[in-house]
Structures are given as C-alpha cells and as structure tokens.
Write a protein that holds these residues in place. Sequence first.
Motif, PDB file in Angstrom:
ATOM      1  N   VAL A  57      36.354  42.367  44.227  1.00 36.53           N
ATOM      2  CA  VAL A  57      36.235  40.933  44.470  1.00 36.53           C
ATOM      3  C   VAL A  57      37.606  40.267  44.360  1.00 36.53           C
ATOM      4  O   VAL A  57      38.476  40.717  43.611  1.00 36.53           O
ATOM      5  CB  VAL A  57      35.240  40.290  43.475  1.00 36.53           C
ATOM      6  CG1 VAL A  57      35.776  40.337  42.048  1.00 36.53           C
ATOM      7  CG2 VAL A  57      34.907  38.855  43.880  1.00 36.53           C
ATOM      8  N   ARG A  58      37.796  39.187  45.110  1.00 34.23           N
ATOM      9  CA  ARG A  58      39.055  38.422  45.104  1.00 34.23           C
ATOM     10  C   ARG A  58      39.210  37.657  43.793  1.00 34.23           C
ATOM     11  O   ARG A  58      38.254  37.103  43.251  1.00 34.23           O
ATOM     12  CB  ARG A  58      39.035  37.437  46.270  1.00 34.23           C
ATOM     13  CG  ARG A  58      40.226  36.487  46.334  1.00 34.23           C
ATOM     14  CD  ARG A  58      40.026  35.435  47.414  1.00 34.23           C
ATOM     15  NE  ARG A  58      40.100  36.021  48.737  1.00 34.23           N
ATOM     16  CZ  ARG A  58      41.208  36.098  49.466  1.00 34.23           C
ATOM     17  NH1 ARG A  58      42.345  35.632  48.973  1.00 34.23           N
ATOM     18  NH2 ARG A  58      41.183  36.629  50.668  1.00 34.23           N
ATOM     19  N   ALA A  59      40.478  37.611  43.300  1.00 37.94           N
ATOM     20  CA  ALA A  59      40.778  36.840  42.087  1.00 37.94           C
ATOM     21  C   ALA A  59      42.134  36.155  42.247  1.00 37.94           C
ATOM     22  O   ALA A  59      43.080  36.738  42.760  1.00 37.94           O
ATOM     23  CB  ALA A  59      40.789  37.743  40.860  1.00 37.94           C
ATOM     24  N   HIS A  60      42.204  34.884  41.817  1.00 42.89           N
ATOM     25  CA  HIS A  60      43.436  34.084  41.818  1.00 42.89           C
ATOM     26  C   HIS A  60      43.617  33.475  40.441  1.00 42.89           C
ATOM     27  O   HIS A  60      42.658  33.303  39.689  1.00 42.89           O
ATOM     28  CB  HIS A  60      43.327  32.921  42.810  1.00 42.89           C
ATOM     29  CG  HIS A  60      43.390  33.285  44.249  1.00 42.89           C
ATOM     30  ND1 HIS A  60      44.472  32.977  45.043  1.00 42.89           N
ATOM     31  CD2 HIS A  60      42.506  33.910  45.059  1.00 42.89           C
ATOM     32  CE1 HIS A  60      44.239  33.390  46.279  1.00 42.89           C
ATOM     33  NE2 HIS A  60      43.047  33.964  46.314  1.00 42.89           N
ATOM     34  N   ASP A 299      40.057  47.242  54.942  1.00 43.91           N
ATOM     35  CA  ASP A 299      40.812  46.002  54.848  1.00 43.91           C
ATOM     36  C   ASP A 299      39.821  44.915  54.405  1.00 43.91           C
ATOM     37  O   ASP A 299      38.616  45.152  54.325  1.00 43.91           O
ATOM     38  CB  ASP A 299      41.451  45.678  56.203  1.00 43.91           C
ATOM     39  CG  ASP A 299      42.713  44.824  56.074  1.00 43.91           C
ATOM     40  OD1 ASP A 299      42.925  44.224  55.011  1.00 43.91           O
ATOM     41  OD2 ASP A 299      43.478  44.760  57.054  1.00 43.91           O
ATOM     42  N   ALA A 300      40.321  43.727  54.116  1.00 45.50           N
ATOM     43  CA  ALA A 300      39.469  42.676  53.556  1.00 45.50           C
ATOM     44  C   ALA A 300      38.249  42.431  54.432  1.00 45.50           C
ATOM     45  O   ALA A 300      38.367  42.229  55.637  1.00 45.50           O
ATOM     46  CB  ALA A 300      40.269  41.390  53.383  1.00 45.50           C
ATOM     47  N   MET A 301      37.086  42.443  53.816  1.00 47.57           N
ATOM     48  CA  MET A 301      35.830  42.307  54.551  1.00 47.57           C
ATOM     49  C   MET A 301      35.461  40.847  54.836  1.00 47.57           C
ATOM     50  O   MET A 301      34.394  40.577  55.380  1.00 47.57           O
ATOM     51  CB  MET A 301      34.701  42.988  53.782  1.00 47.57           C
ATOM     52  CG  MET A 301      34.853  44.502  53.677  1.00 47.57           C
ATOM     53  SD  MET A 301      34.839  45.344  55.278  1.00 47.57           S
ATOM     54  CE  MET A 301      33.152  45.043  55.798  1.00 47.57           C
ATOM     55  N   ASP A 302      36.350  39.920  54.499  1.00 45.34           N
ATOM     56  CA  ASP A 302      36.115  38.526  54.861  1.00 45.34           C
ATOM     57  C   ASP A 302      36.986  38.098  56.034  1.00 45.34           C
ATOM     58  O   ASP A 302      37.031  36.920  56.393  1.00 45.34           O
ATOM     59  CB  ASP A 302      36.344  37.596  53.664  1.00 45.34           C
ATOM     60  CG  ASP A 302      37.742  37.726  53.057  1.00 45.34           C
ATOM     61  OD1 ASP A 302      38.551  38.533  53.565  1.00 45.34           O
ATOM     62  OD2 ASP A 302      38.028  37.013  52.072  1.00 45.34           O
ATOM     63  N   GLY A 305      38.291  39.569  61.950  1.00 42.01           N
ATOM     64  CA  GLY A 305      38.269  40.774  62.752  1.00 42.01           C
ATOM     65  C   GLY A 305      37.066  41.656  62.485  1.00 42.01           C
ATOM     66  O   GLY A 305      36.662  42.433  63.358  1.00 42.01           O
ATOM     67  N   VAL A 306      36.454  41.537  61.309  1.00 40.54           N
ATOM     68  CA  VAL A 306      35.289  42.371  60.987  1.00 40.54           C
ATOM     69  C   VAL A 306      33.981  41.574  60.984  1.00 40.54           C
ATOM     70  O   VAL A 306      32.933  42.097  61.374  1.00 40.54           O
ATOM     71  CB  VAL A 306      35.493  43.105  59.646  1.00 40.54           C
ATOM     72  CG1 VAL A 306      35.497  42.151  58.469  1.00 40.54           C
ATOM     73  CG2 VAL A 306      34.445  44.183  59.449  1.00 40.54           C
ATOM     74  N   VAL A 307      34.011  40.314  60.572  1.00 44.44           N
ATOM     75  CA  VAL A 307      32.752  39.558  60.472  1.00 44.44           C
ATOM     76  C   VAL A 307      32.424  38.764  61.728  1.00 44.44           C
ATOM     77  O   VAL A 307      31.329  38.196  61.829  1.00 44.44           O
ATOM     78  CB  VAL A 307      32.768  38.615  59.246  1.00 44.44           C
ATOM     79  CG1 VAL A 307      32.929  39.400  57.959  1.00 44.44           C
ATOM     80  CG2 VAL A 307      33.858  37.546  59.384  1.00 44.44           C
ATOM     81  N   LEU A 327      35.047  48.831  49.318  1.00 44.42           N
ATOM     82  CA  LEU A 327      35.081  47.663  50.186  1.00 44.42           C
ATOM     83  C   LEU A 327      35.818  46.537  49.478  1.00 44.42           C
ATOM     84  O   LEU A 327      35.470  46.157  48.361  1.00 44.42           O
ATOM     85  CB  LEU A 327      33.674  47.204  50.557  1.00 44.42           C
ATOM     86  CG  LEU A 327      32.997  47.910  51.743  1.00 44.42           C
ATOM     87  CD1 LEU A 327      32.830  49.399  51.491  1.00 44.42           C
ATOM     88  CD2 LEU A 327      31.668  47.261  52.061  1.00 44.42           C
ATOM     89  N   GLU A 328      36.823  46.025  50.153  1.00 40.39           N
ATOM     90  CA  GLU A 328      37.663  44.971  49.602  1.00 40.39           C
ATOM     91  C   GLU A 328      37.180  43.610  50.087  1.00 40.39           C
ATOM     92  O   GLU A 328      37.072  43.355  51.283  1.00 40.39           O
ATOM     93  CB  GLU A 328      39.107  45.221  50.059  1.00 40.39           C
ATOM     94  CG  GLU A 328      40.096  44.214  49.564  1.00 40.39           C
ATOM     95  CD  GLU A 328      41.430  44.298  50.293  1.00 40.39           C
ATOM     96  OE1 GLU A 328      42.301  43.470  49.958  1.00 40.39           O
ATOM     97  OE2 GLU A 328      41.602  45.137  51.188  1.00 40.39           O
ATOM     98  N   LEU A 329      36.849  42.717  49.150  1.00 39.60           N
ATOM     99  CA  LEU A 329      36.616  41.296  49.422  1.00 39.60           C
ATOM    100  C   LEU A 329      35.447  41.017  50.354  1.00 39.60           C
ATOM    101  O   LEU A 329      35.585  40.333  51.367  1.00 39.60           O
ATOM    102  CB  LEU A 329      37.888  40.644  49.982  1.00 39.60           C
ATOM    103  CG  LEU A 329      39.205  40.937  49.262  1.00 39.60           C
ATOM    104  CD1 LEU A 329      40.334  40.122  49.868  1.00 39.60           C
ATOM    105  CD2 LEU A 329      39.074  40.678  47.778  1.00 39.60           C
ATOM    106  N   SER A 330      34.284  41.527  49.997  1.00 35.36           N
ATOM    107  CA  SER A 330      33.076  41.141  50.723  1.00 35.36           C
ATOM    108  C   SER A 330      32.887  39.630  50.654  1.00 35.36           C
ATOM    109  O   SER A 330      33.239  38.991  49.653  1.00 35.36           O
ATOM    110  CB  SER A 330      31.863  41.844  50.112  1.00 35.36           C
ATOM    111  OG  SER A 330      30.661  41.300  50.589  1.00 35.36           O
TER     112      SER A 330
END
Length: 569
Positions: A57-60, A299-302, A305-307, A327-330
């Motif tokens: 999951v993404r984190a900032h 690569d990021a799933m958000d 290019g993928v969604v 899976l990175e960043l659903s």
Amino acid sequence: MQRKVTTVFSLVLLLGLTANGQQREAFIPFVNSTHAWVDSVFNTLSNRDKVAQLFLVRAHTDLGQRYIDSVAGVVEREQLGGIVLFQGGPVRHAQLINRYQRLSKVPLLVAFDGEWGLGMRLADSTISFPYQMALGAIQNEALIYQMGREIARDFKRLGMNINFAPVVDINNNPRNPVINFRSFGEDKYNVTRKGLAYMRGMMDEGIVVSLKHFPGHGDTDVDSHYDLPQLNFSAGRLDSLEMYPFRELIKAGASGVMIAHMNIPSLDKTRNLPSSLSKPIVTDILKGKLAFRGLAFTDAMDMRGVVKHFKNGEADVRAIIAGNDVLELSENSARAIDMVLQAIKQGRLSQQDIDGRVKKVLATKYWLGLNDVRPVELTNLYRDLNRPRAEALNQRLADASMTLLKGDSLIKAIDYTKHTAIIAIGTSGLTEFQNMLGWRFDNHMCYVLSPQATADDVAAVADELTKYSQIIVALHDSRSRPRSTLNYNATVRLFINELAVKNSVFCLFANPYSLAGLPGIEQAKSLLICYQNEPIMQRAAAKVILRNLTPTGRLPVTVNAYFRYGDGT
C-alpha cells in the motif's frame, strides 16, 4: 564499446554480508528453499491473510496526520505484505515505519523508488546521486557498484528493504516521456553493465532490487501513468533488444523484476491487455523462458495504463492470474483481496498458486532479516544519511560523467588573465559554476539570462560581449527533471546560435537530447555535456574548465547526426 557483460564485474560477489559480518546466502536459492521460520508464520495465516501478503500500500509523510492515520488503519485491518513510501521527510518516514511495523503481525516489506537514491523522494534532506543517463556516460562501473552499496546503506538505515531500481529500459526513443533520463542509455550492453553494477552493489548490502520495466519501456512515446502504451515490435526484436538486460541480470541473480503496463500484440494478442496482466508475458516469458525465480512485482496498480480497460478491481485479479508475486498500490486492497479469494472459489486461481507466492514473500522477509525486525533509531538519522563518504562518491560520479564532445584544444588554451565573460542561460541567478570559475579568472564578468529573456535583455548582453576575448557559456535546465527539450524562447535560442560561431566554450547542464533543439550548436568550438543542473555537475564542469579534471565520459545516447552514442574525447 560492446564488451561482453560477463567479463565486467568478476571481482564482485553476489553474496553479501549480514549485519553481524556473516556471509549472506544468495537471494534466489534462499527464497526458493524451505525455512522453519517461513513455515511457522505461514501456518498462522488465514486464507485472507495469505492473499494480503501479496499487496503493498502507498504511504506518505507529507500529506498530513490524517493521511498517515488512514494508512495505519489499512495496515492494521488488512495486514498487508508491505508499504511503498513516497514523499516526506527522513525522520517522519522512520517514525511511520516504526508505527506501521508495530501494527503488523507479520513484518512489513518497505519499498521505495530510489533510482538515484533517497533524494528521488526525499530531495531536501538526503543525497541525490546522478540520474542514470549521466551514469551511462561513466566508463568505470566500479563507481556505480559503490553507489549501489551506499544507497542500500541509506535504505537500511531508514528501515527500508526494497529499492524499485535499477531502470534497465533501453532508451532509444528521444521523445520517451517517462523513461528518458532515467535510463542508462540506448546501448543494450552499456545498459546491462551499468545495471549489473548497480544491482550487485545493492544486493551485496542486503536489500532487494527490482529491475524495471519488463519487458522494456524505453521505446514508447506514451507515459503509462496516464494511458496504455502499445509496443508494435516483433517478438524477435523485443527478445534481442528490450529484454537483453533483463535476461543477463536475471542470470546474475536479480532478486526482483517489475512488470510494466504496456500492450504488446506480438507477445499477447489480447486487445488492450497490459503486459502486467498477461500470463504469456509474466509466466511464460519472464518465469518460463527467462527462468526468473525471484519476486515479480507489478508496476503501480493505480496507473491509468492498467486500470483504463480493467476497472473495479479486475486488474488486481488478472495480475495475480498472470503470475505476479507482489502487487504495488492497488486502488483498493480490501476489495482486491476479496476478489482474489472469489477467483479461487471460481477456479480462476488455485490455492496452491497463492501459497507458493506467499511463501516466497515470507522467505524474502526472512532473507532481509525481518524475523528480527527492530525499530529505526532516530538519533543522528540526518547525519547518518548524509555521510561524507557518500557525498565524496557522489562528486566522483559527477566527475566521471563529464563528456567532452569537442574542443579539448580550446579548453587547454584558456588564459586565466584574459577578459572573460561567463554566461549562465536558463537560470535566474548566479550559479555554482560561475562562482567556482570566478575566483580563478583575473578579469571576468558574469551574466545571467532567463530562459524567457527579452530581446532587449539579450541585446544588452550581446553588446557587452564585444569587450571580451574569451566566452564561457553554461546552458541550464532549472526544472526539476531534465527533459528532452529546453524551455528557451526563440530569442534565446537565436542568441545561442550566434554564440556557437564564436570562439566559445559551451557547457550543457541539461538532458543531452536537448542538443537537438538547439540548431547551430554543432558549430560550437567546444562542447561539454554535464547531463543535469545539480551543484555536483557544476563543480565537475568547473574542474574541467580549470584543467583540474580530464573528462572521460562517453555519450550514452545518439542525439542526432552530429552527436552520436559513444562520442567523447
């Protein structure tokens, strides 16, 4: 120029050292073996917990406490496999990692895009090493290996354990909007040598790498963050060119590969299907033909290019079916986990498939020493992430990248007693380069022209130049990323053309591709390529002008008929 990759780094071992000085087992055989710790953890997981181990999951830490708390809730509820850190600050990142590790029953993988080190996301307080385009010019791969080790030390000090690097895409399209300066260049052998050195440096220090972006994103003119690129090349071309660095680095023990979101009809004819969702590409080619046995990351799933064509979680399910391990960043990890569990019930996936990947993820955590995860120590964190040794290496890398395309004799003839004009174009104030040269020239004047200078501004400087017998011109790109074209107006470009026919020394602190947008620059008597605008590059260029450094770099890309791959004195 096309030396065999296998001869380049025989002095470097793939076996690194653990924190206590013991030899670390090579990653690939380790994660494909059985381990008591892995089995003990695996046996505590529910079927849902197992699937969750495959998601990051993404984190900032730059988006406020509410955001940090919301991700903490996801980590605690979903018990995911790990996090991917983005912008923020080192101390805040360390505090966040410590908090999230406490919330997780199974230690977290902590990943980060650090192609040029921590400075890629933490630019204000950590070291930014040169972009890969500049590294592609360097003729000494041992320096890049040392950079890999320093970057890995920074990762470990901050509690991170996966670097989504190096980029081993072959950038043979100057208009590429997403790879470009992030690539080592256009030559597959050079890209592979540099990628091998960087990869081994990081792995020898005990972190996981991820080669990207398989099967090769270097010849696209669409950014997969915003749309789905299509590669219309033959399977033979892709196999012999784009996949070459991946094949060689997989042979050398690469721990991870990131799969791009690109539609490639010659490899999978399914309409609008991204490569990351393609079983023929991920399972049959990457894991089958190339015999890759490490971690396959999406690569990021958000990304669009993928969604774009696979919405509402279907992309996540298809990515697992295709053979990806992590899976990175659903867009929504809870929904994705539910849908993967449903796909198992429907027979689209087998539990055995999931179990094998989960054990590989757990074995990766064991290889990283996360069976004994410890909090990140906050004391002296800034100091430790800005080590003098790493700073010195950074300057050595910049020095080694300097590429003199023409005019060695003119530089050797520079007279420090003559009236000299030092002009900075494309910036708003005096530069490090001008300051370094100023103390050495007895009679000099510095001038500055913005990229959008008016005709009056340019004319005023042009009139002044009649007073000087020597002219040194620095062309700067002050934007955050060095693009293929400079943002100079027509008036400034014409002035550069006029300067080129004079006895001027030019230094380009910008993307080498930008030379193509400066008609007449090929007439310059002396031209030094410095790749980017950072102070380390300006200091390196000043050393060349002051004859304290002999430039040894070679151009890693072809710009046009005048400036070609491998050029450099």
